[in-house]
Write a protein that holds these residues in place. Structure first.
Motif, short mmCIF file in Angstrom:
data_model
loop_
_atom_site.label_atom_id
_atom_site.label_comp_id
_atom_site.label_asym_id
_atom_site.label_seq_id
_atom_site.Cartn_x
_atom_site.Cartn_y
_atom_site.Cartn_z
N GLY A 170 -87.46 67.01 29.95
CA GLY A 170 -86.25 67.47 30.62
C GLY A 170 -86.46 68.13 31.96
N SER A 171 -87.70 68.38 32.34
CA SER A 171 -87.96 68.98 33.65
C SER A 171 -88.65 67.93 34.53
N PRO A 172 -88.52 68.07 35.85
CA PRO A 172 -89.18 67.09 36.73
C PRO A 172 -90.68 66.97 36.47
N MET A 173 -91.33 68.11 36.18
CA MET A 173 -92.78 68.08 35.97
C MET A 173 -93.16 67.45 34.64
N SER A 174 -92.38 67.69 33.60
CA SER A 174 -92.69 67.05 32.32
C SER A 174 -92.50 65.54 32.41
N GLU A 175 -91.51 65.10 33.20
CA GLU A 175 -91.31 63.67 33.39
C GLU A 175 -92.44 63.06 34.21
N LEU A 176 -92.96 63.84 35.17
CA LEU A 176 -94.11 63.37 35.94
C LEU A 176 -95.33 63.22 35.04
N ARG A 177 -95.50 64.16 34.13
CA ARG A 177 -96.62 64.07 33.18
C ARG A 177 -96.52 62.80 32.33
N LYS A 178 -95.31 62.52 31.86
CA LYS A 178 -95.11 61.33 31.05
C LYS A 178 -95.38 60.05 31.85
N LYS A 179 -94.99 60.10 33.11
CA LYS A 179 -95.28 58.96 34.00
C LYS A 179 -96.78 58.74 34.13
N ASN A 180 -97.55 59.84 34.00
CA ASN A 180 -99.01 59.76 34.09
C ASN A 180 -99.66 59.61 32.71
N ASP A 181 -98.89 59.02 31.77
CA ASP A 181 -99.41 58.59 30.46
C ASP A 181 -99.76 59.72 29.50
N ARG A 182 -99.04 60.85 29.61
CA ARG A 182 -99.22 61.90 28.62
C ARG A 182 -97.83 62.30 28.13
N GLU A 183 -97.52 61.87 26.92
CA GLU A 183 -96.17 62.11 26.39
C GLU A 183 -95.98 63.57 25.99
N LYS A 184 -96.86 64.10 25.17
CA LYS A 184 -96.70 65.46 24.66
C LYS A 184 -97.40 66.48 25.56
N PRO A 185 -96.83 67.68 25.68
CA PRO A 185 -97.49 68.72 26.48
C PRO A 185 -98.72 69.25 25.75
N TRP A 186 -99.63 69.86 26.49
CA TRP A 186 -100.84 70.41 25.89
C TRP A 186 -100.62 71.82 25.32
N GLY A 187 -99.65 72.53 25.87
CA GLY A 187 -99.38 73.87 25.36
C GLY A 187 -100.47 74.86 25.71
N VAL A 188 -100.72 75.05 26.99
CA VAL A 188 -101.79 75.95 27.44
C VAL A 188 -101.31 77.39 27.36
N THR A 189 -102.09 78.22 26.68
CA THR A 189 -101.73 79.63 26.50
C THR A 189 -102.34 80.53 27.58
N PHE A 190 -103.63 80.35 27.87
CA PHE A 190 -104.37 81.27 28.75
C PHE A 190 -104.28 80.84 30.21
N TRP A 191 -103.81 81.79 31.06
CA TRP A 191 -103.65 81.52 32.49
C TRP A 191 -104.21 82.68 33.30
N GLY A 192 -105.11 82.37 34.21
CA GLY A 192 -105.60 83.36 35.16
C GLY A 192 -104.75 83.32 36.41
N VAL A 193 -104.19 84.47 36.80
CA VAL A 193 -103.33 84.52 37.99
C VAL A 193 -104.21 84.91 39.18
N GLY A 194 -104.89 83.91 39.74
CA GLY A 194 -105.83 84.14 40.83
C GLY A 194 -107.21 84.51 40.33
N ASN A 195 -108.17 84.56 41.24
CA ASN A 195 -109.56 84.88 40.91
C ASN A 195 -110.17 85.73 42.02
N GLU A 196 -110.83 86.81 41.64
CA GLU A 196 -111.54 87.67 42.59
C GLU A 196 -110.72 87.90 43.86
N MET A 197 -109.52 88.42 43.66
CA MET A 197 -108.60 88.63 44.79
C MET A 197 -109.14 89.68 45.76
#
Length: 515
Positions: A170-197
């Protein structure tokens, strides 16, 4: 005369007994149910686009003669599965803050090239991107930890990356992912907001970064925070306690789940010395910086306790390990180094520190997985070897998600040129099956040390052990002799009157299992 001889005999005997008592270290361990859980994520790893970590390490391409799965070496996949790695951080490091994720999706032949300005100035073709990494994590059964681009990226870019990998449809990015042959999301939990700022991420002040972080973190989730992301702020460089103070003071707890910390072990920055041709003085200095982790974790935790007494924000040591001069004849920007028993000492003591601080330390990432810094795996064309650090981390898998057991140990000293370090390091846990595991490290380069544990307090009878040892500190595995250093059965203990007496040899790592 006989009385004098008798007195001398008694005096000598008593003196020997006293000396023997002093030479035995008593480790007191309580079989308690009140300790925190040692998160398996403390045993995480790090894969940056640096040197031959990704290209020529993990990734050889599908057309390679080296057996692979979608371009990733099968032998590395097998080794990391056996190591039970809980999470893997990617794509950096400094590289993350010049990486634009859309360059690494879609048909490989259409992806633009990029110059890796941080590490060697090499040109990369972006053939290993988001899909390749997240699919690898699925194969490994490990949690991905994505480091986002705050230094040269935008809020929109990060928000769209979250959509691309996590939104179902339902979002532009999820549709782009599907276009790139990945139907289901990966569900990433851990995100680093930048590195050694404070450094390569933009040379920012903590006050500036705290405001920037809040902006990025706000747009990563919806208003109700239903995405349940684990957002990790770029944290302090070693002992920059002011940095931690500002982040904890200025960022609302609703916007942050973790604060990072980076600290490496080395002799000195300007000349770190060889990874294999080091002397006693260099070894001692390296262990001084490695054991400094105890002070760093304690002081950063104290600051976090002040602003977060409920312990909701985790301390994430997402870069740690030994750092030496590169191997002769290799690219200085590739950070390729060998891995010796010195690195086993760093790994064992550091992991014990993290275990013992597991109330606040919830994740850590050894730098790095393949061919870079304190790697667990080295490759050379079709050859691959496992380093002493790999073996230590595999021995310590028994602590994954186990309950920390409280202990006290008054370590004897490892001395060099009038300076002292605690020779012994230890941590212990009880797993879900009731098995108790005790990890012990003797960093002393010359002396064996004796340890005594009260078995009756633990209510145990049977003990088995594993040891990692080698004749010289400088010993390491090579492609000609990849099994020179590997774990072996440990039998250096005996039970006397309800007490376990252990002799742990110089510069070794031992893990005991008790029933």
């Amino acid at each position: 005369m006989k009385k004098i001889l008798l007195i001398l005999f008694i005096f000598t005997f008593c003196t020997q007994v006293i000396v023997a008592q002093k030479e035995t270290t008593v480790l007191t361990l309580k079989n308690s149910n009140d300790g925190p859980t040692i998160s398996k994520h403390i045993y995480g790893h790090f894969a940056e686009h640096l040197g031959k970590c990704i290209y020529g390490g993990f990734f050889v391409g599908e057309k390679s003669s080296i057996p692979n799965t979608k371009g990733v070496r099968n032998d590395i996949i097998t080794a990391l599965k056996e190591l039970k790695i809980p999470n893997l951080r990617w794509p950096g490091g400094c590289f993350a803050d010049t990486y634009h994720w859309k360059d690494g999706i879609g048909p490989k032949e259409d992806r633009p090239s990029i110059v890796n300005r941080w590490w060697g100035g090499t040109t990369e073709d972006n053939s290993f991107g988001t899909h390749d990494f997240l699919n690898l994590c699925e194969v490994l059964g490990t949690e991905p930890y994505l480091a986002s681009n705050v230094g040269s990226g935008t809020v929109q870019e990060l928000e769209q990356w979250v959509q691309y990998v996590n939104h179902d449809s339902g979002s532009p990015m999820s549709e782009l992912r599907k276009k790139n042959d990945r139907e289901k999301p990966w569900g990433v939990t851990f995100w680093g907001v930048g590195n050694e700022m404070w450094g390569c991420g933009g040379n920012m002040t903590p006050e500036y970064y705290a405001n920037l972080y809040k902006q990025y973190a706000t747009f990563m989730t919806d208003w109700s925070n239903n995405d349940k992301l684990f957002r990790i702020a770029s944290g302090a460089n070693v002992a920059d306690y002011h940095w931690t103070e500002v982040l904890m003071r200025d960022i609302p707890k609703s916007l942050i789940e973790g604060v990072a910390l980076h600290s490496y072990s080395f002799v000195k920055w300007e000349k770190k010395g060889s990874s294999t041709k080091f002397n006693e003085e260099q070894y001692f200095a390296t262990m001084q910086t490695a054991l400094k982790m105890e002070e760093l974790v304690t002081k950063h935790s104290d600051i976090m306790d002040k602003y977060d007494p409920e312990n909701k924000v985790a301390l994430i040591v997402d870069e740690w390990g030994g750092w030496y001069d590169v191997e002769e004849g290799t690219n200085p920007g590739f950070l390729y180094q060998q891995n010796t028993m010195r690195d086993a000492m760093i790994a064992g003591t550091t992991l014990n520190i993290f275990n013992n601080h597991s109330k606040r330390v919830k994740m850590a990432n050894l730098a790095q997985t393949v061919n870079v810094l304190q790697a667990v795996i080295l490759t050379e064309n079709e050859k691959m070897l496992l380093t002493p650090t790999y073996h230590v981390m595999k021995m310590y898998t028994v602590h994954h998600d186990a309950q920390l057991l409280p202990m006290t140990i008054n370590s004897p000293s490892y001395t060099h040129n009038g300076e002292k370090l605690p020779a012994l390091s230890a941590s212990a846990s009880k797993d879900k099956n009731g098995l108790i595991h005790i990890s012990l490290v003797n960093i002393d380069s010359k002396k064996d040390h004796k340890i005594e544990i009260d078995m009756q307090e633990l209510g145990i009878k049977n003990v088995t052990g594993t040891i990692l040892a080698s004749p010289k500190l400088q010993d390491h595995n090579t492609f000609d002799n990849p099994s020179k250093i590997k774990p072996a059965v440990f039998k250096g203990f005996e039970t006397k009157k309800g007490k376990l007496e252990i002799t742990i040899p110089a510069f070794t790592v031992v893990v005991l299992e008790t029933k």
